[in-house]
Design an enzyme around this catalytic site. Structure first.
Site, PDB file in Angstrom:
ATOM      1  N   LYS A 297       3.192   3.037   5.732  1.00  0.00           N
ATOM      2  CA  LYS A 297       2.421   1.914   5.184  1.00  0.00           C
ATOM      3  C   LYS A 297       3.364   0.885   4.563  1.00  0.00           C
ATOM      4  O   LYS A 297       4.362   1.258   3.936  1.00  0.00           O
ATOM      5  CB  LYS A 297       1.439   2.439   4.131  1.00  0.00           C
ATOM      6  CG  LYS A 297       0.407   1.422   3.649  1.00  0.00           C
ATOM      7  CD  LYS A 297      -0.582   2.063   2.683  1.00  0.00           C
ATOM      8  CE  LYS A 297      -1.650   1.092   2.218  1.00  0.00           C
ATOM      9  NZ  LYS A 297      -2.631   1.712   1.281  1.00  0.00           N
TER      10      LYS A 297
ATOM     11  N   SER B 237      -7.374   1.025   2.509  1.00  0.00           N
ATOM     12  CA  SER B 237      -6.442  -0.027   2.861  1.00  0.00           C
ATOM     13  C   SER B 237      -5.324   0.440   3.794  1.00  0.00           C
ATOM     14  O   SER B 237      -4.578  -0.402   4.297  1.00  0.00           O
ATOM     15  CB  SER B 237      -5.820  -0.600   1.582  1.00  0.00           C
ATOM     16  OG  SER B 237      -5.012   0.367   0.942  1.00  0.00           O
TER      17      SER B 237
ATOM     18  N   SER C  38      -8.009   5.002  -0.133  1.00  0.00           N
ATOM     19  CA  SER C  38      -7.350   4.216   0.913  1.00  0.00           C
ATOM     20  C   SER C  38      -6.669   5.031   2.007  1.00  0.00           C
ATOM     21  O   SER C  38      -6.260   4.473   3.017  1.00  0.00           O
ATOM     22  CB  SER C  38      -6.324   3.264   0.287  1.00  0.00           C
ATOM     23  OG  SER C  38      -6.990   2.158  -0.267  1.00  0.00           O
TER      24      SER C  38
END
Lengths: 92, 423
Positions: free
Chosen positions: B28, B103, B127
């Protein structure tokens, strides 16, 4: 409805505290959205008080000199530098 | 890359021999990688190149993985759909008209599309679990303190943990094993997990396992989601698990408490983005404050501004007791509720998301509606507990995730139960 309706002046004040410029459209839109969101947050009013015994432990280490970033590495992402320093805007 | 899972594609080779040697991993883009830009999905960091690796990235390299890319995400982790990224949305590989969840949507999509063997995400209010559920993969939010946050760009430190996304429970557990354990550079890490053995728990053996089902986390959910969830529970019972209903009255206030705390911490954490040490060159006249405010107006997207301003408001004089202090009370209440429920069950089970994946664009105009979608995941972060999302079939062709919540450092319990769901 929220006990704390949000007017555009209040949004501008908070934006000023947070150091974020907003244009007029954003101020108006945020004022409407904040009224909605804050009125939803009002539900926290009826949360009971609960004794919370935090299980905390201090985490210490020896204060020894160790390798860090070089001056060049520390400055590599700065938009402006001068003589090995960060260059910022005027303070006043 | 058909689904736009990556912001930056790269090849960072790890050690020649390690437990994960030959495995590719997607990371990420809020996790620092030395020499490879780390944008947090924001214009503010579009050109930012960290001079150091996050601890988890060091551990991935030592384990022999090859990092193949930095994945798309909601800006600074703030969103439930990966649509607030400054670099455009990621598509859900299962149905490209839908969002991948957020996310960590890029990480989940990379795994679901086969563009990486495994991935790292971060979970502040769901997330990792949300995109795992929406994309039909496995995601683990570890116990707070199990995984080092050193090198993770902070959004809400008291809530967030880095964790794995993978096609199977066992692969997620293997990745967790590599990244877990104490780190002297993150004083909130704990000794537990130092020599953790998680992968061996994925043995599918749930004979005698006691599963509590919180009624409050079923009530608001889409019927199609609940139907799949019930079917998965029936399967677990057929394999020897026992289920019973539990009540967690405090979860009715979890979303409010979560957003007040997360926004408050965000307003403080994101103060560092002033365009001086890194960030865009504002090139504006004026003093420090004016220049700072202009850079932040240009560099931050709508959702980030919204959360910083609401957080500033919640902490400001006159409102602190009404919002922030009450949110902390709610957090303590949640912890107590979970402790009581987990005293009578080994794990708790719920749908991960109360809804099926949104259509792209569907939720952007109404932030409050988006916040409500996090109802089943945020209580876990507030209570610092571990949780896993595992695929539990499909409804209307779309993935449904089942969430299993364990006691503090009960990763092996949730991994074992989840491995029975996937088989």
């Amino acid at each position: 409805m929220s006990e704390t309706p949000v007017d555009p002046e209040e949004v501008r004040h908070v934006a000023d505290l947070a150091r974020i410029d907003l244009d007029e459209d954003e101020v108006d839109r945020f004022a409407v959205q904040f009224a909605d969101i804050l009125s939803y947050f009002d539900a926290l009013d009826d949360v009971p008080e609960v004794d919370a015994e935090a299980d905390l432990v201090n985490v210490m280490r020896a204060d020894e000199v160790r390798e860090g970033l070089s001056q060049e590495e520390a400055l590599q992402n700065a938009p402006e530098t001068e003589d090995g320093y960060f260059k910022g805007p005027n303070v006043s | 890359m058909s689904v736009d899972a990556f912001i930056t594609e790269t090849t960072i080779e790890g050690a020649d021999d390690g437990p994960l040697s030959g495995r590719t991993v997607a990371v990420k883009d809020n996790i620092s990688t030395e020499g490879v830009r780390t944008t947090c999905g924001s214009e503010m960091l579009a050109e930012y190149v960290p001079p150091y690796d996050a601890t988890v990235v060091e551990r991935l390299k030592a384990a022999g993985t090859t990092v193949v890319g930095k994945t798309n995400m909601d800006e600074f982790g703030m969103g439930t759909t990966t649509e607030t990224s400054a670099f455009g949305p990621t598509k859900n590989p299962v149905d490209e008209s839908r969002v991948p969840g957020g996310s960590s949507g890029g990480s989940a999509a990379a795994v679901a599309a086969g563009e990486a063997d495994v991935a790292l995400g971060s979970d502040t209010g769901g997330s990792i679990r949300c995109p795992a559920a929406f994309c039909g993969v496995v995601g683990i939010k570890p116990t707070y303190g199990l995984v080092s946050r050193y090198g993770l760009v902070a959004y809400a430190n008291s809530l967030e943990q880095i964790g794995p996304l993978a096609p199977t429970v066992e692969a997620a557990a293997e990745l967790l094993e590599v990244i877990a354990g104490p780190d002297e550079r993150d004083a909130t890490t704990r000794e537990e997990g130092a020599d953790a053995d998680y992968a061996s728990a994925a043995d599918g053996d749930v004979e005698g396992l006691s599963i509590g089902v919180p009624t409050e986390l079923i009530e608001g959910a889409d019927d199609r989601v609940v139907e799949q969830f019930r079917a998965a529970l029936d399967d677990l019972e057929a394999r020897g698990a026992e289920t019973h209903e539990v009540s967690l009255p405090s979860v009715e206030r979890a979303v409010q408490a979560y957003y007040v705390i997360a926004m408050s911490e965000a307003s403080s954490n994101l103060a560092r983005f002033d365009g001086v040490r890194y960030g865009p060159d504002a090139d504006v006249e004026g003093n420090w404050n004016e220049s700072f405010a202009r850079v932040r107006e240009e560099g931050f997207g709508d959702e980030v501004k919204r959360r910083i301003l609401l957080g500033t408001y919640a902490l400001s004089a006159g409102y602190h007791d009404k919002y922030y202090a009450k949110a902390q009370d709610a957090r303590a209440w949640l912890k107590r509720d979970f402790d009581e429920a987990l005293a009578e069950a080994d794990v708790l089970a719920s749908p991960t998301m109360p809804v099926l994946p949104f259509e792209l664009g569907e939720s952007l105009d109404d932030p409050l509606q988006m916040y409500l979608a996090d109802a089943n995941t945020v209580p876990v972060n507030l209570a610092n507990l571990p949780a896993i999302s595992v695929p539990a079939g499909r409804a209307d062709g779309l993935p449904v995730g089942l969430q299993l919540i364990g006691p503090t450092f009960g990763e092996r319990d949730i991994i074992r139960a989840a491995s029975a769901v996937e088989n």
